[in-house]
Write a protein that holds these residues in place. Structure first.
Motif, PDB file in Angstrom:
ATOM      1  N   SER A  85       0.889  -1.326  -0.137  1.00 57.85           N
ATOM      2  CA  SER A  85       0.000  -0.089   0.083  1.00 57.85           C
ATOM      3  C   SER A  85       0.807   1.166   0.144  1.00 57.85           C
ATOM      4  N   ASP A  86       0.286   2.502  -0.300  1.00 61.70           N
ATOM      5  CA  ASP A  86       0.932   3.621  -0.225  1.00 61.70           C
ATOM      6  C   ASP A  86       1.605   4.083   0.995  1.00 61.70           C
ATOM      7  N   GLU A  87       0.832   3.630   2.324  1.00 59.97           N
ATOM      8  CA  GLU A  87       1.542   3.664   3.536  1.00 59.97           C
ATOM      9  C   GLU A  87       2.782   2.784   3.852  1.00 59.97           C
ATOM     10  N   MET A  88       2.633   1.806   3.298  1.00 59.86           N
ATOM     11  CA  MET A  88       3.666   0.829   3.389  1.00 59.86           C
ATOM     12  C   MET A  88       5.082   1.121   2.636  1.00 59.86           C
ATOM     13  N   TRP A  89       4.751   1.806   1.409  1.00 59.38           N
ATOM     14  CA  TRP A  89       5.827   2.487   0.558  1.00 59.38           C
ATOM     15  C   TRP A  89       6.599   3.626   1.357  1.00 59.38           C
ATOM     16  N   GLU A  90       5.811   4.333   1.994  1.00 63.24           N
ATOM     17  CA  GLU A  90       6.173   5.537   2.948  1.00 63.24           C
ATOM     18  C   GLU A  90       6.985   5.182   4.062  1.00 63.24           C
ATOM     19  N   LYS A  91       6.431   3.837   4.745  1.00 64.29           N
ATOM     20  CA  LYS A  91       7.279   3.341   5.689  1.00 64.29           C
ATOM     21  C   LYS A  91       8.446   2.874   5.341  1.00 64.29           C
ATOM     22  N   LYS A  92       8.662   2.319   4.235  1.00 60.04           N
ATOM     23  CA  LYS A  92       9.838   1.706   3.724  1.00 60.04           C
ATOM     24  C   LYS A  92      10.814   2.800   3.301  1.00 60.04           C
ATOM     25  N   ALA A  93      10.489   3.932   2.760  1.00 56.40           N
ATOM     26  CA  ALA A  93      11.307   5.131   2.704  1.00 56.40           C
ATOM     27  C   ALA A  93      11.874   5.550   3.587  1.00 56.40           C
ATOM     28  N   MET A 106       9.489   5.951  -4.608  1.00 55.15           N
ATOM     29  CA  MET A 106       8.149   5.950  -5.235  1.00 55.15           C
ATOM     30  C   MET A 106       8.489   5.623  -6.822  1.00 55.15           C
ATOM     31  N   THR A 107       9.685   5.762  -7.138  1.00 58.30           N
ATOM     32  CA  THR A 107       9.988   5.172  -8.574  1.00 58.30           C
ATOM     33  C   THR A 107       9.955   3.623  -8.647  1.00 58.30           C
ATOM     34  N   ILE A 108       9.965   3.206  -7.658  1.00 58.68           N
ATOM     35  CA  ILE A 108      10.166   1.588  -7.866  1.00 58.68           C
ATOM     36  C   ILE A 108       8.848   0.913  -8.114  1.00 58.68           C
ATOM     37  N   PRO A 109       7.619   1.202  -7.585  1.00 58.39           N
ATOM     38  CA  PRO A 109       6.268   0.583  -8.190  1.00 58.39           C
ATOM     39  C   PRO A 109       6.199   1.330  -9.409  1.00 58.39           C
ATOM     40  N   ALA A 110       6.386   2.516  -9.895  1.00 60.55           N
ATOM     41  CA  ALA A 110       6.153   3.136 -11.091  1.00 60.55           C
ATOM     42  C   ALA A 110       6.908   2.249 -12.266  1.00 60.55           C
ATOM     43  N   ASN A 111       8.185   2.174 -11.792  1.00 60.31           N
ATOM     44  CA  ASN A 111       8.935   1.286 -12.839  1.00 60.31           C
ATOM     45  C   ASN A 111       8.829  -0.051 -12.900  1.00 60.31           C
ATOM     46  N   LYS A 145      11.937   7.080 -20.605  1.00 60.23           N
ATOM     47  CA  LYS A 145      11.651   8.339 -20.015  1.00 60.23           C
ATOM     48  C   LYS A 145       9.952   8.413 -19.934  1.00 60.23           C
ATOM     49  N   LYS A 146       9.414   7.998 -20.914  1.00 60.99           N
ATOM     50  CA  LYS A 146       7.996   8.258 -21.081  1.00 60.99           C
ATOM     51  C   LYS A 146       7.116   7.173 -20.082  1.00 60.99           C
ATOM     52  N   HIS A 147       7.676   6.027 -20.141  1.00 67.85           N
ATOM     53  CA  HIS A 147       7.094   5.118 -19.388  1.00 67.85           C
ATOM     54  C   HIS A 147       7.278   4.729 -18.080  1.00 67.85           C
ATOM     55  N   GLY A 148       8.696   5.016 -17.743  1.00 63.94           N
ATOM     56  CA  GLY A 148       9.150   4.861 -16.285  1.00 63.94           C
ATOM     57  C   GLY A 148       9.117   6.211 -15.421  1.00 63.94           C
ATOM     58  N   LYS A 149       9.912   6.317 -14.329  1.00 58.92           N
ATOM     59  CA  LYS A 149       9.970   7.198 -13.542  1.00 58.92           C
ATOM     60  C   LYS A 149      11.427   7.546 -13.373  1.00 58.92           C
ATOM     61  N   ARG A 150      11.801   8.859 -13.504  1.00 56.59           N
ATOM     62  CA  ARG A 150      13.269   9.537 -13.087  1.00 56.59           C
ATOM     63  C   ARG A 150      14.209   8.470 -13.948  1.00 56.59           C
TER      64      ARG A 150
END
Length: 229
Positions: A85-93, A106-111, A145-150
């Motif tokens: 979940s978003d909350e779990m991602w924030e915790k991992k960060a 947050m690039t990890i789930p996007a990529n 660049k278009k489909h991924g994040k950073r």
């Protein structure tokens, strides 16, 4: 301005590095397409993530902490990560074992989504990368660049190179050479500059029979600070 012949670039690199043998020992080869196809999705995601975190940070700092990244992010197994979940991602960060940077985390789930979505048109992300033609390699940069994040700028290209895909890199030495010789005259990340660079590298590849990766390295060794001691 006439594009310099590759043989002249090679001769200059050879002189600067102390001879043909010394130069050739410095040059590494890209993977074959068959080897690229064997790369699993988790390794692509790990490779992209490592390069994202190395942007603006000492590469060695990221490498030293990398085993912790592998542990915190489940070895970059996409199916496991997509359940967070978003909350779990924030915790991992905020985990002190890694470099704490929410935007980069947050690039990890996007990529991961980019890698997974490639299956809709290809057998796998690796298949797509392996089959991407070298004569239009900058279009693969654009795809990331278009489909991924950073993954814009040099980040995507460096990640591809690290993973073994044949690509040139617009490093500071290579970019400086291309500008000095009039091959590019606009911003490094512009479509105009990338297409002009790709065209020049295609010409050198036809002349030499070498990979884009080899040509890129040889250009770097032919100029800048890359002198033999």
């Amino acid at each position: 301005m006439t594009q310099e012949k590759f043989e002249h670039i090679y001769q200059r690199a050879e002189e600067r590095k102390g001879g043909e043998t010394q130069l050739e020992n410095l040059i590494y080869q890209p993977l074959s397409n068959d080897d690229l196809r064997c790369i699993t999705d988790d390794r692509w995601l790990a490779g992209f993530t490592e390069k994202v975190f190395q942007c603006g940070i000492s590469w060695n700092v990221v490498r030293k902490k990398w085993p912790n990244f592998e542990e915190v992010f489940f070895g970059f197994k996409i199916d496991s990560l997509m359940m967070l979940s978003d909350e779990m991602w924030e915790k991992k960060a905020q985990d002190p074992r890694i470099i704490r940077h929410l935007t980069k985390v947050m690039t990890i789930p996007a990529n991961a989504m980019m890698i997974r979505s490639a299956r809709q048109q290809h057998d796998s992300f690796s298949e797509m990368v392996a089959e991407w033609p070298s004569e239009s390699i900058t279009e693969l940069w654009d795809y990331l660049k278009k489909h991924g994040k950073r993954l814009g700028g040099n980040t995507g290209a460096y990640a591809l190179r690290q993973m073994g895909k044949d690509t040139f890199i617009l490093s500071s030495d290579v970019e400086s050479y291309l500008r000095q010789t009039g091959i590019i005259d606009s911003g490094r990340t512009t479509k105009r500059a990338q297409l002009a660079a790709n065209k020049a590298f295609n010409q050198w590849q036809q002349e030499s029979g070498r990979s884009l990766s080899e040509i890129s390295q040889i250009i770097a060794y032919s100029c800048g600070d890359n002198r033999v001691l």
